[in-house]
Write a protein that holds these residues in place. Structure first.
Motif, short mmCIF file in Angstrom:
data_model
loop_
_atom_site.label_atom_id
_atom_site.label_comp_id
_atom_site.label_asym_id
_atom_site.label_seq_id
_atom_site.Cartn_x
_atom_site.Cartn_y
_atom_site.Cartn_z
N ASP A 203 0.87 -1.16 0.00
CA ASP A 203 0.00 0.00 0.00
C ASP A 203 0.92 1.22 0.00
O ASP A 203 1.47 1.60 1.04
CB ASP A 203 -0.89 -0.01 1.25
CG ASP A 203 -1.82 1.19 1.33
OD1 ASP A 203 -1.64 2.15 0.55
OD2 ASP A 203 -2.71 1.19 2.21
N SER A 204 1.11 1.82 -1.16
CA SER A 204 2.14 2.84 -1.31
C SER A 204 1.80 4.17 -0.63
O SER A 204 2.53 5.14 -0.79
CB SER A 204 2.43 3.08 -2.80
OG SER A 204 1.26 3.54 -3.46
N ARG A 205 0.72 4.19 0.13
CA ARG A 205 0.48 5.35 0.98
C ARG A 205 1.35 5.31 2.23
O ARG A 205 1.36 6.26 3.02
CB ARG A 205 -0.99 5.41 1.40
CG ARG A 205 -1.98 5.59 0.26
CD ARG A 205 -3.40 5.49 0.75
NE ARG A 205 -3.65 4.18 1.37
CZ ARG A 205 -4.76 3.86 2.04
NH1 ARG A 205 -5.72 4.78 2.18
NH2 ARG A 205 -4.92 2.66 2.55
N TRP A 206 2.10 4.21 2.39
CA TRP A 206 2.88 3.99 3.60
C TRP A 206 4.28 3.48 3.27
O TRP A 206 4.48 2.80 2.26
CB TRP A 206 2.19 2.97 4.51
CG TRP A 206 0.82 3.36 4.95
CD1 TRP A 206 -0.36 3.05 4.32
CD2 TRP A 206 0.47 4.16 6.08
NE1 TRP A 206 -1.42 3.60 5.00
CE2 TRP A 206 -0.94 4.28 6.08
CE3 TRP A 206 1.21 4.78 7.09
CZ2 TRP A 206 -1.61 5.00 7.07
CZ3 TRP A 206 0.54 5.50 8.07
CH2 TRP A 206 -0.86 5.61 8.06
N VAL A 207 5.21 3.77 4.16
CA VAL A 207 6.54 3.17 4.15
C VAL A 207 6.79 2.62 5.55
O VAL A 207 6.04 2.89 6.49
CB VAL A 207 7.63 4.19 3.77
CG1 VAL A 207 7.42 4.72 2.37
CG2 VAL A 207 7.71 5.33 4.78
N THR A 208 7.84 1.82 5.68
CA THR A 208 8.21 1.33 7.01
C THR A 208 9.71 1.15 7.09
O THR A 208 10.41 1.15 6.07
CB THR A 208 7.48 0.01 7.34
OG1 THR A 208 7.64 -0.27 8.74
CG2 THR A 208 8.04 -1.16 6.53
N LEU A 209 10.21 1.03 8.31
CA LEU A 209 11.64 0.85 8.55
C LEU A 209 11.80 -0.32 9.50
O LEU A 209 11.13 -0.38 10.54
CB LEU A 209 12.26 2.10 9.18
CG LEU A 209 12.17 3.41 8.36
CD1 LEU A 209 10.87 4.14 8.65
CD2 LEU A 209 13.36 4.31 8.67
N LEU A 256 6.28 9.73 4.61
CA LEU A 256 7.31 9.29 5.55
C LEU A 256 6.98 9.72 6.97
O LEU A 256 7.05 8.91 7.90
CB LEU A 256 8.68 9.85 5.14
CG LEU A 256 9.83 9.53 6.08
CD1 LEU A 256 10.03 8.03 6.23
CD2 LEU A 256 11.12 10.19 5.60
N ALA A 257 6.58 10.96 7.17
CA ALA A 257 6.28 11.45 8.52
C ALA A 257 5.11 10.68 9.12
O ALA A 257 5.16 10.27 10.30
CB ALA A 257 5.96 12.95 8.46
N ARG A 258 4.06 10.46 8.36
CA ARG A 258 2.88 9.74 8.86
C ARG A 258 3.23 8.29 9.19
O ARG A 258 2.78 7.74 10.20
CB ARG A 258 1.77 9.80 7.80
CG ARG A 258 0.47 9.14 8.22
CD ARG A 258 -0.61 9.34 7.18
NE ARG A 258 -0.33 8.64 5.94
CZ ARG A 258 -0.13 9.23 4.78
NH1 ARG A 258 -0.15 10.55 4.68
NH2 ARG A 258 0.11 8.50 3.69
N SER A 259 4.06 7.67 8.34
CA SER A 259 4.43 6.27 8.56
C SER A 259 5.31 6.10 9.79
O SER A 259 5.15 5.14 10.55
CB SER A 259 5.18 5.74 7.32
OG SER A 259 4.36 5.80 6.17
N VAL A 260 6.24 7.03 9.99
CA VAL A 260 7.09 6.96 11.18
C VAL A 260 6.26 7.16 12.44
O VAL A 260 6.45 6.45 13.45
CB VAL A 260 8.21 8.02 11.09
CG1 VAL A 260 8.90 8.21 12.44
CG2 VAL A 260 9.23 7.60 10.03
N GLU A 261 5.32 8.08 12.39
CA GLU A 261 4.46 8.30 13.56
C GLU A 261 3.68 7.04 13.90
O GLU A 261 3.58 6.65 15.06
CB GLU A 261 3.51 9.48 13.27
CG GLU A 261 2.73 9.98 14.47
CD GLU A 261 1.43 9.20 14.71
OE1 GLU A 261 0.97 9.16 15.87
OE2 GLU A 261 0.90 8.64 13.73
N ARG A 262 3.16 6.35 12.88
CA ARG A 262 2.43 5.09 13.12
C ARG A 262 3.37 4.04 13.69
O ARG A 262 3.02 3.34 14.65
CB ARG A 262 1.79 4.60 11.83
CG ARG A 262 1.01 3.29 12.01
CD ARG A 262 0.30 2.86 10.74
NE ARG A 262 1.22 2.33 9.73
CZ ARG A 262 0.81 1.69 8.63
NH1 ARG A 262 -0.50 1.54 8.39
NH2 ARG A 262 1.68 1.21 7.76
N TYR A 263 4.56 3.91 13.10
CA TYR A 263 5.53 2.91 13.56
C TYR A 263 5.85 3.13 15.04
O TYR A 263 5.84 2.18 15.84
CB TYR A 263 6.81 3.01 12.73
CG TYR A 263 7.86 1.99 13.07
CD1 TYR A 263 7.96 0.80 12.37
CD2 TYR A 263 8.75 2.19 14.13
CE1 TYR A 263 8.92 -0.15 12.69
CE2 TYR A 263 9.70 1.25 14.46
CZ TYR A 263 9.79 0.09 13.73
OH TYR A 263 10.74 -0.85 14.06
#
Length: 274
Positions: A203-209, A256-263
Protein backbone atom coordinates in the motif's frame (compact mmCIF):
# COMPACT_ATOMS: atom_id res chain seq x y z
CA UNK A 1 32.14 -7.80 -22.17
CA UNK A 2 32.16 -11.47 -21.16
CA UNK A 3 35.80 -12.44 -20.55
CA UNK A 4 36.50 -16.15 -20.99
CA UNK A 5 39.78 -15.77 -19.08
CA UNK A 6 38.20 -14.16 -16.01
CA UNK A 7 37.92 -16.30 -12.85
CA UNK A 8 34.50 -17.80 -12.09
CA UNK A 9 33.68 -15.70 -9.05
CA UNK A 10 31.02 -17.31 -6.82
CA UNK A 11 27.59 -15.72 -6.41
CA UNK A 12 25.35 -16.72 -3.50
CA UNK A 13 22.06 -18.09 -4.86
CA UNK A 14 20.09 -16.83 -1.84
CA UNK A 15 21.20 -13.19 -1.59
CA UNK A 16 23.06 -12.62 -4.87
CA UNK A 17 26.34 -11.40 -3.34
CA UNK A 18 29.40 -12.02 -5.49
CA UNK A 19 32.65 -12.95 -3.73
CA UNK A 20 36.25 -12.65 -4.88
CA UNK A 21 36.99 -16.35 -4.42
CA UNK A 22 35.34 -19.63 -3.40
CA UNK A 23 34.31 -19.91 0.23
CA UNK A 24 32.13 -22.31 2.26
CA UNK A 25 29.64 -19.73 3.52
CA UNK A 26 28.01 -16.38 2.75
CA UNK A 27 28.45 -13.91 5.62
CA UNK A 28 25.60 -11.76 4.32
CA UNK A 29 23.19 -14.71 4.61
CA UNK A 30 24.52 -15.77 8.01
CA UNK A 31 23.69 -12.33 9.42
CA UNK A 32 20.41 -12.02 11.34
CA UNK A 33 18.97 -9.69 8.69
CA UNK A 34 19.16 -12.37 5.99
CA UNK A 35 19.02 -16.19 5.94
CA UNK A 36 20.61 -19.28 4.44
CA UNK A 37 18.24 -21.02 2.04
CA UNK A 38 16.40 -24.16 3.16
CA UNK A 39 18.63 -26.30 0.95
CA UNK A 40 21.79 -24.93 2.56
CA UNK A 41 24.43 -22.71 1.06
CA UNK A 42 24.37 -22.83 -2.75
CA UNK A 43 26.49 -21.04 -5.30
CA UNK A 44 26.50 -20.09 -8.96
CA UNK A 45 28.50 -17.75 -11.23
CA UNK A 46 27.70 -15.17 -13.90
CA UNK A 47 28.41 -17.79 -16.54
CA UNK A 48 26.09 -20.20 -14.76
CA UNK A 49 23.28 -17.63 -14.67
CA UNK A 50 23.71 -16.96 -18.38
CA UNK A 51 23.56 -20.69 -19.12
CA UNK A 52 20.32 -20.89 -17.11
CA UNK A 53 18.76 -18.33 -19.44
CA UNK A 54 18.75 -15.21 -17.30
CA UNK A 55 18.68 -11.83 -19.04
CA UNK A 56 18.22 -8.17 -18.24
CA UNK A 57 14.91 -6.50 -17.53
CA UNK A 58 14.39 -2.77 -18.12
CA UNK A 59 11.21 -0.88 -17.22
CA UNK A 60 10.49 2.78 -16.61
CA UNK A 61 9.77 3.44 -12.93
CA UNK A 62 9.31 7.21 -13.03
CA UNK A 63 10.44 10.40 -14.77
CA UNK A 64 14.03 9.82 -15.97
CA UNK A 65 14.19 6.71 -13.75
CA UNK A 66 14.72 3.32 -15.43
CA UNK A 67 14.36 0.08 -13.48
CA UNK A 68 17.13 -2.47 -14.09
CA UNK A 69 16.59 -6.08 -13.07
CA UNK A 70 16.94 -9.74 -13.95
CA UNK A 71 14.51 -12.19 -15.52
CA UNK A 72 13.74 -14.86 -14.44
CA UNK A 73 13.98 -13.37 -10.96
CA UNK A 74 17.10 -14.36 -9.03
CA UNK A 75 18.23 -14.15 -5.37
CA UNK A 76 16.05 -11.63 -3.48
CA UNK A 77 14.69 -10.15 -6.69
CA UNK A 78 16.92 -7.09 -6.59
CA UNK A 79 15.95 -4.18 -8.80
CA UNK A 80 18.35 -1.30 -9.45
CA UNK A 81 17.45 2.14 -10.80
CA UNK A 82 19.23 4.19 -13.45
CA UNK A 83 18.80 7.89 -12.73
CA UNK A 84 19.29 10.08 -15.80
CA UNK A 85 20.42 13.31 -14.15
CA UNK A 86 21.72 16.59 -15.58
CA UNK A 87 25.24 15.65 -14.43
CA UNK A 88 25.21 12.12 -15.85
CA UNK A 89 23.70 8.74 -15.08
CA UNK A 90 23.70 7.29 -11.57
CA UNK A 91 23.01 3.62 -10.93
CA UNK A 92 21.22 3.33 -7.61
CA UNK A 93 21.61 -0.11 -6.03
CA UNK A 94 22.78 -3.06 -8.11
CA UNK A 95 21.81 -6.52 -9.35
CA UNK A 96 23.73 -9.83 -9.35
CA UNK A 97 23.63 -10.24 -13.12
CA UNK A 98 25.18 -8.53 -16.15
CA UNK A 99 25.61 -9.51 -19.79
CA UNK A 100 26.65 -7.92 -23.08
CA UNK A 101 23.09 -6.98 -24.05
CA UNK A 102 22.59 -5.14 -20.75
CA UNK A 103 25.85 -3.27 -21.21
CA UNK A 104 24.85 -2.18 -24.71
CA UNK A 105 21.41 -1.06 -23.53
CA UNK A 106 22.86 1.07 -20.72
CA UNK A 107 25.61 2.47 -22.96
CA UNK A 108 22.95 3.62 -25.42
CA UNK A 109 21.42 5.61 -22.56
CA UNK A 110 24.73 7.29 -21.77
CA UNK A 111 26.46 4.70 -19.59
CA UNK A 112 26.99 5.12 -15.85
CA UNK A 113 28.96 7.88 -14.12
CA UNK A 114 28.41 6.79 -10.50
CA UNK A 115 27.13 3.70 -8.71
CA UNK A 116 25.71 4.17 -5.21
CA UNK A 117 24.27 1.37 -3.09
CA UNK A 118 21.83 1.46 -0.19
CA UNK A 119 23.11 -1.48 1.90
CA UNK A 120 24.88 -4.89 1.66
CA UNK A 121 21.85 -6.82 0.36
CA UNK A 122 22.32 -4.86 -2.89
CA UNK A 123 26.10 -5.08 -3.22
CA UNK A 124 25.52 -8.12 -5.48
CA UNK A 125 27.73 -7.90 -8.61
CA UNK A 126 28.67 -4.25 -8.07
CA UNK A 127 32.31 -4.73 -9.14
CA UNK A 128 31.22 -6.31 -12.45
CA UNK A 129 29.08 -3.25 -13.13
CA UNK A 130 31.84 -0.87 -12.05
CA UNK A 131 34.34 -2.46 -14.43
CA UNK A 132 31.88 -2.63 -17.34
CA UNK A 133 31.16 1.11 -17.16
CA UNK A 134 34.38 2.40 -15.58
CA UNK A 135 32.32 3.87 -12.75
CA UNK A 136 33.14 4.24 -9.04
CA UNK A 137 30.99 2.49 -6.44
CA UNK A 138 30.12 4.63 -3.42
CA UNK A 139 29.58 2.71 -0.16
CA UNK A 140 29.40 3.94 3.40
CA UNK A 141 32.48 3.05 5.43
CA UNK A 142 30.40 1.66 8.32
CA UNK A 143 29.44 -1.32 6.13
CA UNK A 144 32.96 -2.01 4.82
CA UNK A 145 32.99 -5.48 6.44
CA UNK A 146 30.28 -6.74 4.07
CA UNK A 147 32.19 -6.16 0.83
CA UNK A 148 32.69 -9.65 -0.61
CA UNK A 149 34.88 -8.59 -3.51
CA UNK A 150 37.23 -5.73 -2.60
CA UNK A 151 38.28 -3.63 -5.58
CA UNK A 152 39.80 -0.19 -6.28
CA UNK A 153 36.50 0.83 -7.88
CA UNK A 154 34.88 0.77 -4.42
CA UNK A 155 35.11 4.15 -2.69
CA UNK A 156 34.09 4.50 0.93
CA UNK A 157 32.52 7.62 2.37
CA UNK A 158 31.76 8.49 5.99
CA UNK A 159 29.60 10.87 7.97
CA UNK A 160 25.94 11.63 7.39
CA UNK A 161 26.05 12.92 3.80
CA UNK A 162 28.04 12.79 0.58
CA UNK A 163 27.34 15.28 -2.21
CA UNK A 164 27.80 13.33 -5.46
CA UNK A 165 26.67 16.13 -7.80
CA UNK A 166 24.85 19.45 -7.49
CA UNK A 167 21.54 17.52 -7.55
CA UNK A 168 22.41 14.18 -5.93
CA UNK A 169 23.18 13.62 -2.25
CA UNK A 170 23.78 10.36 -0.40
CA UNK A 171 22.42 10.32 3.15
CA UNK A 172 23.20 7.87 5.96
CA UNK A 173 20.03 7.45 8.08
CA UNK A 174 21.56 4.66 10.22
CA UNK A 175 18.68 2.18 10.06
CA UNK A 176 18.64 -1.43 8.74
CA UNK A 177 22.49 -1.33 8.60
CA UNK A 178 24.84 1.16 10.31
CA UNK A 179 26.14 2.22 6.90
CA UNK A 180 22.79 2.31 5.14
CA UNK A 181 22.29 5.01 2.53
CA UNK A 182 19.43 6.70 0.74
CA UNK A 183 19.80 9.01 -2.25
CA UNK A 184 18.13 12.39 -2.59
CA UNK A 185 17.69 13.86 -6.08
CA UNK A 186 16.74 17.52 -5.81
CA UNK A 187 15.64 18.05 -9.43
CA UNK A 188 12.01 18.98 -10.01
CA UNK A 189 9.82 18.20 -7.03
CA UNK A 190 12.54 16.06 -5.45
CA UNK A 191 12.80 12.30 -5.06
CA UNK A 192 14.15 9.94 -2.41
CA UNK A 193 15.65 6.58 -3.41
CA UNK A 194 15.69 4.22 -0.46
CA UNK A 195 16.10 0.54 -1.37
CA UNK A 196 14.45 -1.05 1.63
CA UNK A 197 16.30 1.15 4.10
CA UNK A 198 12.95 2.93 4.00
CA UNK A 199 10.67 0.28 2.52
CA UNK A 200 7.74 1.30 0.33
CA UNK A 201 4.82 -0.91 1.39
CA UNK A 202 2.45 -2.73 -1.00
CA UNK A 203 0.00 0.00 0.00
CA UNK A 204 2.14 2.84 -1.31
CA UNK A 205 0.48 5.35 0.98
CA UNK A 206 2.88 3.99 3.60
CA UNK A 207 6.54 3.17 4.15
CA UNK A 208 8.21 1.33 7.01
CA UNK A 209 11.64 0.85 8.55
CA UNK A 210 12.91 -2.46 9.98
CA UNK A 211 16.13 -4.05 11.18
CA UNK A 212 15.28 -7.22 9.22
CA UNK A 213 12.43 -7.60 6.76
CA UNK A 214 13.13 -11.27 6.07
CA UNK A 215 13.14 -12.22 9.76
CA UNK A 216 10.61 -9.60 10.94
CA UNK A 217 12.91 -7.86 13.42
CA UNK A 218 11.73 -4.30 14.15
CA UNK A 219 14.10 -1.36 14.06
CA UNK A 220 14.95 0.50 17.29
CA UNK A 221 12.45 3.34 17.87
CA UNK A 222 15.23 5.83 18.65
CA UNK A 223 16.96 4.98 15.36
CA UNK A 224 13.71 5.39 13.40
CA UNK A 225 13.07 8.75 15.01
CA UNK A 226 16.61 9.96 14.27
CA UNK A 227 16.37 8.81 10.64
CA UNK A 228 13.04 10.59 10.19
CA UNK A 229 14.42 13.80 11.68
CA UNK A 230 17.41 13.66 9.30
CA UNK A 231 15.30 13.02 6.19
CA UNK A 232 12.80 15.73 7.11
CA UNK A 233 15.46 18.22 6.05
CA UNK A 234 15.02 17.21 2.40
CA UNK A 235 12.10 17.85 0.05
CA UNK A 236 10.77 14.94 -2.00
CA UNK A 237 7.47 14.18 -3.66
CA UNK A 238 8.38 10.65 -4.76
CA UNK A 239 9.96 7.74 -2.85
CA UNK A 240 11.45 4.87 -4.85
CA UNK A 241 11.64 1.60 -2.91
CA UNK A 242 13.58 -1.61 -3.48
CA UNK A 243 11.16 -3.61 -5.61
CA UNK A 244 9.48 -3.26 -8.98
CA UNK A 245 6.78 -0.56 -8.96
CA UNK A 246 7.11 0.11 -5.24
CA UNK A 247 6.97 3.87 -5.65
CA UNK A 248 5.29 6.61 -3.63
CA UNK A 249 4.23 8.97 -6.42
CA UNK A 250 3.25 12.07 -4.43
CA UNK A 251 3.46 13.73 -1.00
CA UNK A 252 6.60 11.78 -0.10
CA UNK A 253 7.53 13.91 2.91
CA UNK A 254 4.05 13.52 4.37
CA UNK A 255 4.02 9.76 3.71
CA UNK A 256 7.31 9.29 5.55
CA UNK A 257 6.28 11.45 8.52
CA UNK A 258 2.88 9.74 8.86
CA UNK A 259 4.43 6.27 8.56
CA UNK A 260 7.09 6.96 11.18
CA UNK A 261 4.46 8.30 13.56
CA UNK A 262 2.43 5.09 13.12
CA UNK A 263 5.53 2.91 13.56
CA UNK A 264 6.52 4.65 16.79
CA UNK A 265 3.00 4.40 18.22
CA UNK A 266 3.08 0.63 17.83
CA UNK A 267 6.69 0.09 18.88
CA UNK A 268 6.42 2.32 21.95
CA UNK A 269 3.10 0.84 23.04
CA UNK A 270 0.97 3.97 22.70
CA UNK A 271 -1.66 2.54 20.33
CA UNK A 272 -5.16 3.54 21.53
CA UNK A 273 -7.14 0.57 22.86
CA UNK A 274 -4.12 -1.60 23.82
Amino acid sequence: MADATAPARPICRTCGTQYAAARPDCPVCLDERQYVGRGGQQWTTLAGLREEGHSGRFEEQGPDVLGVGVTPEFAIGQRALLLRTAAGNVLWDCVPYLDDAMVRAVEELGGIDHIAISHPHFYSAMVEWAHAFDAPVHLHDADRQWVGRPDPAVRFWSGRTLQLTDEVTLINPGVHFPGSAVLHWSAGDGALFTGDVVNVCPDSRWVTLMHSYANHIPERPQAVRAAADLLAGYRFERIYGAWWNRVVTCHGNEVLARSVERYLRFEEGTVPGD
